[in-house]
Structure formats: C-alpha cells, structure tokens
Design a protein around this motif. Structure first.
Motif, PDB file in Angstrom:
ATOM      1  N   CYS A 184     -13.789  24.483  12.504  1.00 49.09           N
ATOM      2  CA  CYS A 184     -15.067  24.446  13.234  1.00 49.09           C
ATOM      3  C   CYS A 184     -14.854  24.499  14.739  1.00 49.09           C
ATOM      4  CB  CYS A 184     -15.852  23.197  12.847  1.00 49.09           C
ATOM      5  SG  CYS A 184     -16.527  23.223  11.177  1.00 49.09           S
TER       6      CYS A 184
ATOM      7  N   LEU B 272     -19.668  27.636  12.217  1.00 45.59           N
ATOM      8  CA  LEU B 272     -19.552  26.954  10.933  1.00 45.59           C
ATOM      9  C   LEU B 272     -20.204  25.576  10.938  1.00 45.59           C
ATOM     10  CD1 LEU B 272     -15.863  27.835   9.973  1.00 45.59           C
ATOM     11  CD2 LEU B 272     -17.935  28.635   8.827  1.00 45.59           C
ATOM     12  N   ILE B 273     -20.395  24.974  12.113  1.00 47.62           N
ATOM     13  CA  ILE B 273     -20.968  23.621  12.176  1.00 47.62           C
ATOM     14  C   ILE B 273     -22.367  23.608  11.586  1.00 47.62           C
ATOM     15  CG2 ILE B 273     -21.677  21.771  13.733  1.00 47.62           C
ATOM     16  CD1 ILE B 273     -19.483  22.659  15.638  1.00 47.62           C
TER      17      ILE B 273
END
Length: 719
Positions: free
Chosen positions: A503, A509-510
């Motif tokens: 991340c 992606l968070i």
C-alpha cells in the motif's frame, strides 16, 4: 514547480497541515496549466512516500522543507503520463467526492427543513395563554400552527421556507380548519409540551394525507409530486439494466487482465511476450478496473434494493388510496375515527417511498459520474498481451486463475476451526458447517485474495468463500487457491505486513481494499472530512507598486471647515451640559449600578420638603361692668386682641389688677406688680408694658368685683 512562498511564512509555526499543502499543490498545478480538485490534491499529497522513513509524510509532523518536497513530488505525479496509478486515485477522488457532495446536499436540505420545523414546534409547545378568553393571543397561536403546516405539508420531506402559493395556502387552511378548528385551542393549550409536539406531528400527517387524497381525486394537492411520475422520470428499470450491462463488461475486462498477467508470467522464455513496463501497466490498469467494478457493483446493489423497496411502498400507498376512496365514496361526511388514521398512514407511506425516489436519483447521478470518468480514461488490453493470452488458454476456454499446477493437494480440514479459539492470536477456518452466521460474515479486503496480491506482484483476484473464511486478528479473509489459504494460516503476520508495504508503494490499494484504519491520515474518508468544509477562495501571489520614500502626512481627520457645522456642534455641546443623567433600576440592572459612569456631576441644590402656613385672625373679648355693687347701668366693653398681643397678654394677666373704662377704649391698671423692665424681652411685651406704665397707679376700687383683684405671688419688689 516553483517554491511556494506561503509555506515560508508558515515555517515559524513548525508544523504545516495537509490542507495548506493541498492548496499550494492546486496553485502549482494551476500555474502549470492543469486545474485539479482539492480532494485529488489532498489525496495525492497525503500518499507521498518519505524515502528516509519508509512511510507517508503525513504520518508525522511536516516542516517547511518536507512540505516543499511533498508539493513538488505530488505535482510531478499528477502531471506525469507514465504513472498509471494516478488514474485509480483520480477515479477514487472524483467518485467519492461526488458521493459526498450528494450526501451533504441531501443532509443539509433535510437539516434545514427539520430545524425550521423544530423552531415552530418549540414555539407552539412553549406557548402559554394569560387566560382562556385571550382571543388575540389564541389567534396568534393558530397562525403559528398554520405556518408549521405550510412547512411540513407542502413537500414530501418538508421545506425550510413556506411556499408562496395561494392554492396551497387555501388548501392547507381548509384542511386545518376541518381537522383542528379554533374551538379546540383551549384544550390544546392545556396540554404539556411533549403532548403538544405529538399532536402537531399527528396533525401534519393527517393534513398531508388529506392533500394526497385530494391529489388522487384531482381536486387539489398542488405542489406534491406523484410517485408514478417520478419513477417514470428516473427510468429506474432502464438504469438497472445499464448498470448490469456495465458490470458484465467490466468483469470480463478484469478477467482478461488477470489472465494476461498470469499468461505473461508463464511465457517467460517467449521473446514475443510483453515488456516489463507493459506488464506493470497491465497490473495498474487491473487495479483501475477493479475499482471501477467495485463502484458499479455498489450502484447495482443500491439501485436493485431501492427499486424493490420503492415498489413495495408504492403498492401499499396505492392500496391505501383505493381503500380510502372506497370508504369515503360520495359521502358528505365520514366519522373522523375511520378516516384520520388512514390519512396518517397514507402520508407515512408516501414519505417512505419518496426517500427511495431520492436515493434512486442520487445513484443515477453517480452512474453519470462514472460514465463521464470512463470517457476520460478506460484502458484496454494491449494487443501483445491478448496474443499471449490466446496461446495460454486451456482447452474449453477455462480461465487461468492458479499457475501452480503440479503442487500436491492441500487438505484444508487440517486448519483449526472455531472450536480451537476465537481467531485473535491464531487463524481459524470458518465454513458453512461450523459457523451458523457464515453467509453474513463481513469479508475484509473487499473479498480479494491477499495471498495472490503479495505473491503475484499486486495481482488482484477475488477470493473463493467456498473454501472457507479464515479469521485472524479480527479480520475475515478469503483466498483464491487452497495453497494460498494454507500459506496464510502458516504466517499470517507476514502477509499483513506485505500488504501494508504494498500500500505504501501503490496507495490506490488503501481505498480499494478498504483498509482505512491502517492509514488514518491517508485514507480517502479522512481527506473528505477535512475538505468538506473547506470552500475558501484560492489565493495567489500578487504585487503592487509602492513609493520609494514614504512621506509623513499630518492630516487631522477631525478637522471641520464648515462654520455652520461648528456652530451646530457647539450648540449641541452646550445643550448637553444642561442635561442631567438619570438611572432606573430594572430586573436586568439589579445590583449592577455604577455611579462612576456619570458624565457630569449633579448640581448642588436644596429643596424644601414641607411648608407650614397659617392664619392670624383677631380675637374679640367682651367685659361687663357694674354687674355688682351699687345699681348702675351695665356697660359692655368689647376689646380686640391681635394674636401676638393676646399671647403676651396672658403673661401679664397675673399682674393686671383693675380694668377701667374711659370713653370707648378700655384702659388697664396695674395692681401690685413685681414685674420689672428687664424681664420684658420682646417688642410686643414692651409695648404693652409702656401702655400700662403710662397710667397712674391706684389702689383697687370698691366698685370693682372682688374677683378682679388678686394678690400677686411674687414679693421681690414693687413699683
């Protein structure tokens, strides 16, 4: 970008906020010809990695030097064309910002209407009449109730301002007079505050139901939208079909991208396989499509649920109208015990269905936002990747999900179940057989396989819940392969740490994996909360020409050249000097008097409090002679005495011995007196004394009454 000047001014503060950095980033991008929204600027700035610390800059206080680095790196990332990860961040910022704006607008409209209604209810509930026959006061209360109904019954959700429409006003007034006539005000005033509030809510529901029934019979209901027309306008069924079509299309895109990434990995010795740069772009594009698909799936779920609920509410609403129409029919009057509850029920179902209409309208706008973003950027699979994928497809068109074909089979039953623990310290496997709430378990990481994400270089594929759900440290994880499930249960902390490191490298992606709690200062939810109330005008560096040497100016701002104005001010001041300040104690100024606030001192003056006044009438006395002794004609002597002389004459009464009448005026003779001249101390006494002294003294005569002579008590001296 150039070094932001405003950051230098904040260096003395030591800490620079992310809001300031985002505004400087927006200004820098605008100067370079690219205007970006504040949400995107704050999201990119909060995900810049600190190479020295290994984490994001926002995870610790930022000084002026670090803030400059953050602005420069964020501007490069936003303006660059060779970083595909920025497309996913732009998608997340645009969609979430649009969602937040729609939600904020709906909440503000609802809160404004509710606050206006609460103010009216508070005034009416706290009303107290002086006496029952106070007609004017009760009329004001009735007007307040009417205004409350105008706020509540002119729209499905209420308004903050009353509608200015004569037809609506007449209809609401007629319904109010029918349901709650003025005669009932006295009993209403006697209720408690809570009872008044409940009565008002019920009254509003009944009046709105009456208006809806009039709308059904085409006899009123002006301004109230119908549910059927709103559903036809939104075209909810067509919207659901379009969303479903896009979901299928994007799902197919995601499968092709995932299979191509695995196919390229298998064709390691093939010269015709795509380059590493193209493979990295495919992985980033896959994340973009996964995020786009997640938004479509959320919209599909919301729209399908809203349509189902709205159809049920609309059917119940129409049934209530039909039943009420059959009950009323052509009757002139109907018992209120029968119709009032139905009117209230109609209004409640109408409001419930209208909430679903507004939800569908908001989701339709969000779908429009997604379509606009798709027109801006929607990557396709490159030709080279498609060729490699065509070669690696198995027989029957099976998709390439797992590239570990020669591994030994894994027995998942060896993983402990929920009876071995609660899954906090060691992983446990939950299945349909050992977990009664298996179908309602909240899956973490959006249901994606974190084993594939870590081992296949951020290849994001969905997990398979049929193999079971692994619970560890409060998280519920699913996996795409049995090998992945077994490996995670062996070292769960390693995979969690690898996901966190990934991340940091790919911050999109968070939000995609929904792990905001691990990055509280870089999450999109926290950024939206910070930027929701920030609508300040952007500032830029400007300059202005100033003189080289400043000249001192002695300008008297209070100078006045007009002679007549000066005279007027002088007369005003002279008039003020003659004024005196007076104070009055009131309830608010009780015990707060300050005598030192007097501008002019009070004047020294005295006032008589009482006045004694009286009259000095003359006194008349009569004396009779020759009442005794030898027979002689009786003589009456009338003497007039002044007040002061009569008072002092009483003092000489003991010293007067004989009263002789000569002519018409009486004369007094002193008998034997011990009074001296020194004892006469007033002018009136001296005047009487001299008048007595002027006559010769004689002894008492025998013809006077014996009572006229008296012996003086004093024996000091005699004349």
């Amino acid at each position: 970008p150039a070094r932001p000047r405003s950051l230098l001014g904040l260096a003395a503060m030591g800490i620079i906020s992310i809001q300031t950095i985002s505004k400087e980033l927006m200004l820098a991008c605008r100067q370079l010809g690219r205007a970006i929204p504040e949400t995107l600027a704050a999201l990119v700035a909060s995900t810049i990695v600190n190479a020295a610390g290994g984490g994001f800059y926002v995870e610790r206080p930022i000084d002026e030097g670090e803030a400059r680095i953050v602005v420069e790196e964020a501007a490069k990332k936003i303006l660059s064309t060779d970083q595909p990860g920025i497309a996913a961040l732009r998608l997340q910022a645009a969609y979430e910002n649009a969602f937040a704006e729609l939600d904020r607008g709906a909440r503000n409209q609802s809160s404004d209407a509710k606050s206006a209604e609460d103010r009216s209810i508070a005034w009416i509930s706290g009303f107290q009449a002086k006496f029952d026959a106070d007609f004017d006061t009760l009329t004001g209360l009735y007007k307040k109730i009417y205004q409350f109904l105008l706020l509540r019954c002119t729209s499905p959700q209420g308004t903050s301002r009353a509608v200015q429409d004569q037809n609506v006003e007449r209809e609401v007034a007629a319904a109010l007079e029918s349901v709650f006539p003025r005669v009932g005000l006295r009993s209403f005033v006697a209720l408690t505050s809570s009872e008044k509030a409940a009565q008002l809510q019920e009254l509003a529901g009944i009046v709105l139901g009456i208006r809806l029934f009039n709308k059904h019979q085409n006899k009123g209901g002006v301004g109230l939208p119908t549910l059927d027309s709103e559903v036809d306008r939104l075209k909810a069924d067509e919207l659901l079909v379009c969303v479903q079509k896009d979901v299928d299309e994007v799902t197919e895109f995601c499968k092709k991208f995932a299979d191509s990434i695995l196919a390229v990995k298998r064709a390691a010795g093939d010269r015709s396989r795509p380059s590493e740069e193209e493979g990295e772009r495919n992985r980033s594009d896959l994340l973009y499509h996964r995020q786009y698909l997640c938004y479509l799936l959320n919209l599909q779920e919301d729209i399908a649920g809203s349509i189902e609920r709205m159809q049920g509410d609309r059917g119940a609403f129409n049934e209530e109208l039909i039943d009420l129409d059959a009950l009323v029919g052509g009757r002139i009057s109907v018992p209120k015990e029968h119709v009032y509850p139905r009117f209230d029920s109609i209004s409640k179902k109408y409001r419930t269905a209208w909430q679903e209409v507004k939800l569908l309208e908001a989701r339709s706008k969000l779908y429009t936002v997604l379509k606009d973003l798709r027109k801006q950027y929607f990557p396709q699979l490159p030709e080279a990747s498609m060729e490699v994928l065509a070669k690696e497809l198995r027989e029957g068109g099976a998709l390439l999900i797992d590239d570990e074909e020669n591994d030994e089979p894994i027995d998942l039953d060896t993983i402990p179940g929920p009876e071995a623990g609660d899954g906090m310290n060691s992983p446990v496997r939950l299945t349909v057989d050992n977990a009664p709430d298996f179908l309602t378990l909240p899956l973490d990481f959006q249901g994606f396989c974190i084993h594939t994400l870590v081992t296949q270089n951020r290849l994001l594929v969905p997990g398979n819940p049929a193999m079971g759900v692994v619970k560890y440290a409060g998280r519920y994880c699913v996996f795409a392969t049995e090998r992945g499930c077994s490996d995670f249960c062996t070292e769960p902390q390693r995979y969690f740490g690898s996901v966190r490191e990934m991340c940091y490298q790919h911050p999109e992606l968070i939000h995609l994996l929904r792990i905001h709690e691990d990055f509280p200062k870089s999450s999109l939810n926290a950024i939206l909360e910070l930027t929701s109330g920030s609508h300040a005008v952007m500032q830029a560096d400007v300059g202005t020409e100033t003189p080289l040497h400043f000249e001192d100016s002695n300008i008297d701002k209070g100078y006045e050249w007009n002679e007549w104005k000066l005279r007027r001010e002088a007369l005003h001041m002279a008039d003020i000097r003659r004024k005196c300040t007076s104070t009055t104690q009131t309830a608010l100024s009780h015990l707060r008097r300050e005598t030192e606030t007097q501008v002019y001192l009070p004047k020294d003056m005295a006032t008589n409090t009482t006045v004694n006044k009286g009259t000095n009438p003359p006194r008349y006395k009569k004396y009779h002679r020759f009442l005794r002794g030898e027979p002689m004609p009786m003589v009456v002597a009338e003497i007039k005495f002044a007040f002061d002389e009569a008072r002092h004459l009483k003092r000489f009464a003991p010293h007067v011995g004989v009263l002789r009448h000569s002519g018409s005026s009486p004369t007094m003779w002193l008998h034997r007196s011990t009074l001296t001249f020194d004892e006469v101390n007033s002018k009136a006494q001296r005047r009487i004394f001299h008048s007595i002294q002027a006559e010769p003294f004689a002894s008492p005569s025998s013809d006077l009454p014996s009572s006229a002579s008296c012996e003086l008590p004093h024996a000091s001296a005699s004349w």
